[in-house]
Enzyme design. Structure first.
Site: not given
Ligand code: NAD
Length: 302
Positions: A96, A171, A246
């Site tokens: 997102t 979204k 965010k």
């Molecule tokens: P998260 O922080 O758990 O996972 C993101 C991952 O990306 C982390 O493991 C981090 O280490 C990795 N990362 C960051 N920079 C990086 C790089 N340069 N190279 C490789 N890996 C890298 O977040 P999440 O909860 O998995 O959410 C991911 C996305 O999905 C976000 O944009 C969030 O808004 C969206 N989202 C989350 C949810 C939820 O309920 N958690 C629901 C819908 C959408």
């Protein structure tokens, strides 16, 4: 079966990649956090040591990163996806992110000859694990259709939203409404309590009346009313205040760019900001209820 590259194996990306493994694909995954790669490897994801290693020879690459700044680094960096991947590879951005970054990635992809879609998801961590996510997919119709085939094992719904960035737009607008509903539910819940209503009786009424919403049915912010609510669990996160802040901030940015007054959204963002300022950003966003019932002090509301 396809070769899939996956970047970002966090709360969402980890279980999503695991579902592609279950569907029979070969998934090579990379994350900057080694523990995330190890956890994914336990679910059958082949560990990669870099973005370049994860995308080499892939039919399709997915990214699931926290924010636009991370996506820009992973796509546009010197060793990023656009530098390292073959233009035969279809690219699916599921994070997102802000509309501007999504547009920049679409433009850069098109300029370099890549097929690229923005495909954010709704459904949370439980939907990621259960493969019931809703994907909102924006881009050129051919690329959207092709992406839908790879997305299917992770999804309950795959909806084509239109041209480039419309997935992110859907979204962002959905989550704006969610957090406004959530804040409204918190106010109604506390007032009902103080007017002497039994919590469960009031919830039974609102859930079949015009006060109904997904937030009411899933996130009711007082304990012992709905089983999925973080309020039952001292606000251990199902959706962190930080992530909610965010997302609603992305809506406010998009509103500025389109001259759209989001007065209610702006107020809800201020409430979420107060949770962050109180050091509660890592707890559930429904903790906003404590700004209504006084357990957390409201500081700078207009
Ligand atoms: P998260 O922080 O758990 O996972 C993101 C991952 O990306 C982390 O493991 C981090 O280490 C990795 N990362 C960051 N920079 C990086 C790089 N340069 N190279 C490789 N890996 C890298 O977040 P999440 O909860 O998995 O959410 C991911 C996305 O999905 C976000 O944009 C969030 O808004 C969206 N989202 C989350 C949810 C939820 O309920 N958690 C629901 C819908 C959408």
């Amino acid at each position: 079966m396809a070769a899939v590259g996956w970047i970002g194996l966090g709360n969402m990306g980890g279980p999503m990649a695991a579902n592609l493994v279950k569907a029979g694909h070969t998934v090579r995954g990379y994350d900057v956090v080694p523990a995330a790669v190890e956890a994914a490897a336990a679910a059958g994801v082949e560990p990669a040591g870099s973005v370049a290693e994860a995308v080499a020879g892939a039919d399709v690459v997915f990214t699931m990163l926290p924010k636009g700044e991370h996506s820009r680094a992973v796509y546009l960096g010197e060793d990023g996806i656009f530098a390292a991947a073959s233009t035969d590879t279809l690219i699916v951005e599921s994070s997102t992110i802000d509309i501007e970054t999504a547009q920049l990635l679409h433009d850069t992809a098109a300029g370099a000859g890549f097929r690229f879609v923005d495909a954010p998801v709704s459904g949370g961590i439980s939907g990621a694990a259960a493969a019931t996510l809703t994907f909102m997919v924006g881009g050129e119709p051919g690329a959207v259709q092709e992406a839908a085939g790879y997305i299917e094992p992770m999804a309950g719904n795959v909806i084509a939203t239109g041209g480039p960035t419309t997935g992110e737009a859907a979204k962002i607008c959905n989550n704006l409404m969610l957090f406004i509903n959530m804040a409204g539910t918190a106010e109604g819940a506390v007032l009902a309590d103080r007017l002497g209503l039994d919590r469960k009786v009031f919830w039974d009424i609102a859930s079949v009346s015009s006060g109904d919403s997904w937030a009411l049915r899933t996130w009711y912010p007082l304990p012992d009313v709905v089983p999925t609510a973080a309020a039952n669990n001292d606000f251990a996160p199902t959706f962190t205040a930080e992530l909610a802040n965010k997302d609603i901030t992305l809506a406010l940015q998009a509103a500025e760019g389109t001259g759209t007054p989001l007065r209610v959204g702006a107020q809800v963002q201020e409430l979420l900001q107060q949770l962050l300022d109180a050091g509660q950003g890592g707890r559930d966003c429904t903790m906003i209820v404590q700004l209504v019932d006084g357990r957390l002090e409201v500081t700078d509301q207009a």
